[in-house]
Write a protein that holds these residues in place. Structure first.
Motif, PDB file in Angstrom:
ATOM      1  N   GLY A  48      11.678 -73.494  31.504  1.00 53.88           N
ATOM      2  CA  GLY A  48      10.548 -73.748  31.278  1.00 53.88           C
ATOM      3  C   GLY A  48       9.821 -73.410  30.007  1.00 53.88           C
ATOM      4  O   GLY A  48       9.004 -74.127  29.321  1.00 53.88           O
ATOM      5  N   MET A  49      10.444 -72.426  29.481  1.00 53.04           N
ATOM      6  CA  MET A  49       9.864 -71.887  27.981  1.00 53.04           C
ATOM      7  C   MET A  49      10.521 -73.142  27.074  1.00 53.04           C
ATOM      8  O   MET A  49       9.764 -73.464  25.994  1.00 53.04           O
ATOM      9  N   VAL A  50      11.708 -73.417  27.097  1.00 56.56           N
ATOM     10  CA  VAL A  50      12.231 -74.344  26.101  1.00 56.56           C
ATOM     11  C   VAL A  50      11.395 -75.883  26.389  1.00 56.56           C
ATOM     12  O   VAL A  50      11.065 -76.463  25.403  1.00 56.56           O
ATOM     13  N   LYS A  51      11.056 -76.048  27.806  1.00 61.50           N
ATOM     14  CA  LYS A  51      10.234 -77.400  27.683  1.00 61.50           C
ATOM     15  C   LYS A  51       9.030 -77.091  27.296  1.00 61.50           C
ATOM     16  O   LYS A  51       8.500 -78.393  26.933  1.00 61.50           O
ATOM     17  N   ALA A  52       8.331 -76.018  27.456  1.00 62.52           N
ATOM     18  CA  ALA A  52       6.983 -75.964  26.820  1.00 62.52           C
ATOM     19  C   ALA A  52       6.976 -76.060  25.282  1.00 62.52           C
ATOM     20  O   ALA A  52       6.153 -76.633  24.656  1.00 62.52           O
ATOM     21  N   LEU A  53       7.972 -75.763  24.549  1.00 65.22           N
ATOM     22  CA  LEU A  53       8.269 -75.612  23.020  1.00 65.22           C
ATOM     23  C   LEU A  53       8.327 -76.853  22.803  1.00 65.22           C
ATOM     24  O   LEU A  53       7.992 -77.602  21.596  1.00 65.22           O
ATOM     25  N   ARG A  54       9.091 -77.618  23.545  1.00 69.04           N
ATOM     26  CA  ARG A  54       9.310 -79.074  23.345  1.00 69.04           C
ATOM     27  C   ARG A  54       8.220 -80.031  23.421  1.00 69.04           C
ATOM     28  O   ARG A  54       8.125 -81.272  22.914  1.00 69.04           O
ATOM     29  N   GLY A  55       7.243 -79.662  24.458  1.00 68.91           N
ATOM     30  CA  GLY A  55       6.133 -80.415  24.694  1.00 68.91           C
ATOM     31  C   GLY A  55       6.360 -81.561  25.977  1.00 68.91           C
ATOM     32  O   GLY A  55       5.682 -82.332  26.158  1.00 68.91           O
ATOM     33  N   ASP A  56       7.513 -81.095  26.585  1.00 70.18           N
ATOM     34  CA  ASP A  56       7.828 -81.848  27.924  1.00 70.18           C
ATOM     35  C   ASP A  56       6.928 -81.788  28.902  1.00 70.18           C
ATOM     36  O   ASP A  56       6.777 -80.212  29.299  1.00 70.18           O
ATOM     37  N   GLU A  57       6.444 -82.329  29.687  1.00 72.56           N
ATOM     38  CA  GLU A  57       5.509 -82.368  30.802  1.00 72.56           C
ATOM     39  C   GLU A  57       6.258 -82.449  32.322  1.00 72.56           C
ATOM     40  O   GLU A  57       5.589 -82.220  33.114  1.00 72.56           O
ATOM     41  N   LYS A  58       7.436 -82.834  32.046  1.00 76.72           N
ATOM     42  CA  LYS A  58       8.491 -82.949  33.536  1.00 76.72           C
ATOM     43  C   LYS A  58       8.452 -81.587  34.044  1.00 76.72           C
ATOM     44  O   LYS A  58       8.534 -80.674  33.791  1.00 76.72           O
ATOM     45  N   PRO A  59       8.370 -81.763  35.610  1.00 72.22           N
ATOM     46  CA  PRO A  59       8.244 -80.573  36.480  1.00 72.22           C
ATOM     47  C   PRO A  59       9.651 -79.959  36.373  1.00 72.22           C
ATOM     48  O   PRO A  59      10.692 -80.625  36.310  1.00 72.22           O
TER      49      PRO A  59
ATOM     50  N   MET B 265       0.825 -84.156  21.634  1.00 72.72           N
ATOM     51  CA  MET B 265       0.621 -82.932  21.950  1.00 72.72           C
ATOM     52  C   MET B 265       0.530 -82.050  20.688  1.00 72.72           C
ATOM     53  O   MET B 265       1.506 -82.180  19.905  1.00 72.72           O
ATOM     54  N   THR B 266      -0.328 -81.283  20.369  1.00 69.09           N
ATOM     55  CA  THR B 266      -0.432 -80.256  19.113  1.00 69.09           C
ATOM     56  C   THR B 266       0.527 -79.131  19.287  1.00 69.09           C
ATOM     57  O   THR B 266       0.789 -78.577  20.416  1.00 69.09           O
ATOM     58  N   THR B 267       0.700 -78.508  18.042  1.00 71.81           N
ATOM     59  CA  THR B 267       1.368 -77.494  18.060  1.00 71.81           C
ATOM     60  C   THR B 267       0.677 -76.296  18.935  1.00 71.81           C
ATOM     61  O   THR B 267       1.645 -75.401  19.459  1.00 71.81           O
ATOM     62  N   THR B 268      -0.461 -76.040  19.055  1.00 74.20           N
ATOM     63  CA  THR B 268      -1.145 -75.026  19.639  1.00 74.20           C
ATOM     64  C   THR B 268      -1.016 -75.004  20.883  1.00 74.20           C
ATOM     65  O   THR B 268      -0.794 -74.224  21.715  1.00 74.20           O
ATOM     66  N   ASN B 269      -1.194 -76.494  21.585  1.00 72.09           N
ATOM     67  CA  ASN B 269      -0.954 -76.913  22.884  1.00 72.09           C
ATOM     68  C   ASN B 269       0.399 -76.220  23.363  1.00 72.09           C
ATOM     69  O   ASN B 269       0.808 -75.439  24.489  1.00 72.09           O
ATOM     70  N   LYS B 270       1.478 -76.471  22.664  1.00 71.71           N
ATOM     71  CA  LYS B 270       2.832 -76.116  22.911  1.00 71.71           C
ATOM     72  C   LYS B 270       3.221 -74.752  22.824  1.00 71.71           C
ATOM     73  O   LYS B 270       3.811 -74.106  23.569  1.00 71.71           O
ATOM     74  N   LEU B 271       2.302 -73.999  21.797  1.00 73.19           N
ATOM     75  CA  LEU B 271       2.550 -72.571  21.687  1.00 73.19           C
ATOM     76  C   LEU B 271       1.858 -71.729  23.067  1.00 73.19           C
ATOM     77  O   LEU B 271       2.436 -70.810  23.486  1.00 73.19           O
TER      78      LEU B 271
ATOM     79  N   PRO C 277      -4.156 -80.684  29.882  1.00 77.86           N
ATOM     80  CA  PRO C 277      -3.307 -81.017  31.311  1.00 77.86           C
ATOM     81  C   PRO C 277      -1.783 -80.335  30.955  1.00 77.86           C
ATOM     82  O   PRO C 277      -1.282 -79.889  32.045  1.00 77.86           O
ATOM     83  N   THR C 278      -1.221 -80.389  29.706  1.00 81.98           N
ATOM     84  CA  THR C 278       0.124 -80.045  29.299  1.00 81.98           C
ATOM     85  C   THR C 278       0.228 -78.294  29.677  1.00 81.98           C
ATOM     86  O   THR C 278       0.996 -77.856  30.374  1.00 81.98           O
ATOM     87  N   GLU C 279      -0.845 -77.819  29.301  1.00 87.57           N
ATOM     88  CA  GLU C 279      -0.752 -76.326  29.353  1.00 87.57           C
ATOM     89  C   GLU C 279      -0.986 -75.845  30.650  1.00 87.57           C
ATOM     90  O   GLU C 279      -0.357 -75.057  31.052  1.00 87.57           O
TER      91      GLU C 279
END
Length: 117
Positions: A93-104, A1-7, A31-33
């Motif tokens: 959710g914001m923290v998980k997004a910054l980490r790149g975590d896809e867990k619901p 997962m790239t930094t752009t996807n995380k952002l 998919p992650t976004e």
């Protein structure tokens, strides 16, 4: 997962409605976004639904003598509790997004996965 996807996944939470709407319209192939946009959408729309249900319910029970206002206040307390829980899920959710975590996310994540888009 790239930094752009995380952002962009983070911005889907942080920008509220424009964030998840942007991802759903322009970034559907990621998919992650998309996972984070769906969860963000539910976190933003569920309080509106609960508020409308609370208004309708309060309007119906307020006319009951003595018990009506008590039930309405209890329903309002439940509305506040749901709002606080959703704010916690929003931050998680914001923290998980910054980490790149896809867990619901808890509760919301399973419902978001069932959305047809």
């Amino acid at each position: 997962m790239t930094t752009t996807n995380k952002l962009i996944a983070f911005l889907s939470y942080f920008l509220l409605v424009p964030g998840w709407l942007f991802v759903l319209v322009f970034r559907r192939k990621q998919p992650t976004e998309l996972v984070h946009a769906r969860q963000s959408m539910l976190i933003n729309l569920v309080p509106i639904l609960f508020y409308l249900v609370w208004l309708l319910f309060t309007w119906l029970v307020i006319a009951i003598p003595i018990m009506g206002p008590l039930v309405a206040w209890f329903a309002f307390a439940m509305l506040i509790a749901v709002s606080i829980a959703l704010m916690v899920l929003w931050v998680v959710g914001m923290v998980k997004a910054l980490r790149g975590d896809e867990k619901p996310l808890a509760v919301i994540g399973t419902w978001a996965a069932k959305l047809p888009f």
